[in-house]
Design an enzyme around this catalytic site. Structure first.
Site, mmCIF file in Angstrom:
data_model
loop_
_atom_site.group_PDB
_atom_site.id
_atom_site.type_symbol
_atom_site.label_atom_id
_atom_site.label_comp_id
_atom_site.label_asym_id
_atom_site.label_seq_id
_atom_site.Cartn_x
_atom_site.Cartn_y
_atom_site.Cartn_z
ATOM 1 N N ASP A 9 0.746 -1.276 -0.067
ATOM 2 C CA ASP A 9 0.099 0.156 0.126
ATOM 3 C C ASP A 9 0.813 1.318 -0.029
ATOM 4 O O ASP A 9 1.630 1.436 0.914
ATOM 5 C CB ASP A 9 -0.839 0.040 1.090
ATOM 6 C CG ASP A 9 -1.809 1.152 1.350
ATOM 7 O OD1 ASP A 9 -2.717 1.201 0.273
ATOM 8 O OD2 ASP A 9 -1.516 1.984 2.341
ATOM 9 N N GLU A 12 1.719 -0.116 -4.923
ATOM 10 C CA GLU A 12 0.680 1.178 -5.181
ATOM 11 C C GLU A 12 1.744 2.230 -4.981
ATOM 12 O O GLU A 12 2.216 2.528 -3.858
ATOM 13 C CB GLU A 12 -0.379 1.332 -4.207
ATOM 14 C CG GLU A 12 -1.318 2.409 -4.474
ATOM 15 C CD GLU A 12 -2.269 2.801 -3.399
ATOM 16 O OE1 GLU A 12 -3.106 3.653 -3.704
ATOM 17 O OE2 GLU A 12 -2.013 2.263 -2.075
#
Length: 582
Positions: free
Chosen positions: A246, A283
């Site tokens: 993330d 990401e």
């Protein structure tokens, strides 16, 4: 059994195990570590008492928290989980089709076992990997998972460690790989006991979540090892095939050898030891190709990254939206989409009005394989971070949804679907929380309403994240896939996935070979991948597109179509798509 904990700032540590207490000794070979031997077995409850404290804290490396982050840890017999494993199908990223799902809302029950019962739907769809949103322990029962506070533990309401092991084994037995979303850039605000043990956080950097995770200040060697060990545990002990990392752009790390490089090297070593094709997907909003450039060539060495630029361009082309970051793509969305299909990033050193500066760096499209990037029409972020959590299906016709799927599933990038997208689910996917702390709950509620008030929304229109009804609305309705118009869209998704997996041209990693043509005014776009041609018409009016004299025929079309004539022209109805091949 040996218990150990890193607590470098304490003068005394004791182990509380069931009803007994054991003094721990400093480890002479590891600075800051404490150890103790005590009889224990699977399920034994334990915690650590620091500096004479009377309330035991859970193990930072504990695998199970039966009573949540504020309760004791429980011993997990990892060997007992091993017999549940099935061999991984080992599908490489180049051939992958990913499916992102949230365990808590994928089914009404919201558990690993209930999700495993639905794997037949995914195998019939044809995807190759299930990508689970975060499953580490967080405060409360329901949430997205990005407020996790125990990176080694599995959220108990989902089924705990045994539930995750059963799910992974079931997925592998069904021929599906498993990817897990993990969060290293911050931890949640409630139930986070790590600061009591040592310098897990630092004020050297500040982030939107407060003090940064300590990746470069004193003590950061152990913090890096803590996070790397957690990542390897998911892959090694549960048989997970890959990790989605993330928001790596939010990792505050000023060291010459970055945490991401260290993690990448460690995962590569584990892959070599196990003979499994393990991978990391980032990401990142940096639009920096170095994220996925091999370490030997000066990059971070991650195998792939999400490509939000592709999503933003496609979203603008479909919806006409131009607010916030969509503004950069909205002026000529089909031109932006054409650029991302051939050059990956729209922002490759170009001006970003949203950021008020130039942004990004060019991808060497002649040397970088397309499977370094993941393409999608919807994700948990792109739906859930909208004011109402509305999916594309809330505003687009089935024909436009089919066009979106066609571009993503036949385009050059590794495609990813978000749960329910494949049948045009009408259920929203909204932001929901279950914070036990009333003050934190109110801060989240008022903060979200304040955020969207700036964009013209009234406070009462924004769903209350703490209201159980918000989570309930976000659960998939499994009666939809068999009903019109959902069943037709689902069949189209199955057709596209099958075409991708059976036509090597659609998995060709050569970005330089992709050819795109488009008409901004008439709203059509076509691209070529080897001998396969793809065309989408986003306009409500029919169009005629000249494909050239290449003898192609219709492989699949959203609306019934005749094969192109000798002149290579195809007549495409409004809001429809076609895939053609030799």
């Amino acid at each position: 059994m040996q218990f150990e904990v890193w607590a470098p700032l304490t003068g005394r540590v004791a182990l509380r195990l069931d009803d007994a207490t054991y003094d721990m000794a400093r480890d002479p070979d590891r600075d800051g570590w404490w150890t103790a031997q005590a009889p224990a077995g699977d399920g034994s409850r334990y915690g650590f008492l620091l500096d004479g404290g009377t309330h035991p804290l859970p193990d930072p490396r504990g695998r199970r928290l039966p009573d949540g982050p504020d309760g004791l840890s429980a011993v997990v017999d990892l060997e007992a989980l091993a017999p549940q494993r099935a061999p991984s199908p080992g599908v490489p990223l180049q051939d992958a089709v990913l499916y992102e799902l949230h365990v808590g809302t994928f089914t009404p029950e919201g558990t690993f076992d209930a999700a495993a019962d639905r794997l037949g739907h995914l195998t019939a769809l044809g995807v190759t990997h299930v990508e689970l949103m975060p499953v580490c322990s967080f405060a409360g029962r329901h949430g997205w998972g990005y407020d996790g506070v125990a990176p080694w533990a599995v959220h108990e309401p989902y089924g705990g460690p045994a539930g995750l092991a059963r799910f992974t084994a079931a997925a592998h037995a069904a021929g599906l790989g498993v990817v897990l979303d993990v969060v290293h850039n911050h931890l949640g605000p409630s139930g986070n006991h790590l600061p009591a043990f040592g310098p897990y956080f630092t004020d050297t950097h500040h982030t939107p979540w407060g003090s940064a995770v300590n990746l470069d200040a004193p003590g950061s060697d152990e913090v890096r090892a803590y996070l790397t060990g957690s990542a390897l545990a998911w892959l090694r002990d549960y048989g997970i095939d890959g990790l989605r990392l993330d928001a790596v752009h939010a990792l505050a790390d000023g060291r010459a050898l970055t945490f991401l490089e260290e993690l990448s090297e460690a995962v590569d070593q584990l892959a070599a030891e196990t003979g499994r094709p393990l991978f990391l997907i980032a990401e990142s909003d940096r639009c920096d190709p170095r994220t996925t450039t091999p370490r030997a060539a000066g990059g971070l060495g991650l195998q792939a990254q999400w490509n939000d630029d592709f999503h933003h361009a496609l979203h603008c082309a479909l919806t006409g939206e131009s607010q916030a970051y969509y503004a950069d793509f909205a002026e000529a969305p089909l031109a932006a989409l054409a650029k991302t299909l051939t050059r990956v990033f729209f922002h490759d050193g170009t001006w970003s009005s949203f950021r008020g500066r130039t942004h990004g760096r060019p991808v060497d499209h002649r040397r970088t394989p397309a499977h370094r990037f993941v393409g999608y029409t919807q994700t948990h972020d792109q739906i859930g971070n909208r004011a109402l959590g509305d999916r594309l299906s809330a505003s687009l016709s089935p024909g436009l949804l089919a066009c979106a799927a066609t571009v993503a599933l036949t385009g050059p990038f590794v495609p990813m679907l978000f749960m329910g997208e494949e049948w045009g689910a009408r259920t929203p996917w909204q932001y929901f929380t279950d914070h036990p702390d009333p003050q934190l709950a109110e801060a989240v509620r008022s903060g979200r309403r304040r955020e969207f008030a700036a964009h013209g929304w009234k406070a009462e229109e924004i769903p209350d994240p703490q209201d159980p009804a918000t989570r309930d609305r976000s659960r998939l309705d499994w009666s939809e896939p068999e009903q019109p118009p959902h069943a037709r869209l689902l069949d189209w998704y199955r057709t596209l996935v099958s075409l991708r997996l059976t036509h090597p041209d659609l998995r060709d990693p050569d970005l330089a070979a992709v050819r795109v043509a488009h008409d901004e005014e008439r709203r059509w776009l076509t691209f070529r991948r080897g001998d396969v041609r793809v065309a989408v018409n986003l306009s409500a009016e029919p169009v005629t597109i000249a494909l050239g004299r290449n003898g192609v025929r219709v492989l699949a079309s959203w609306e019934p179509l005749e094969h192109p004539g000798p002149d290579g022209r195809i007549h495409l109805p409004g809001e429809s798509a076609v895939v053609l091949g030799p």
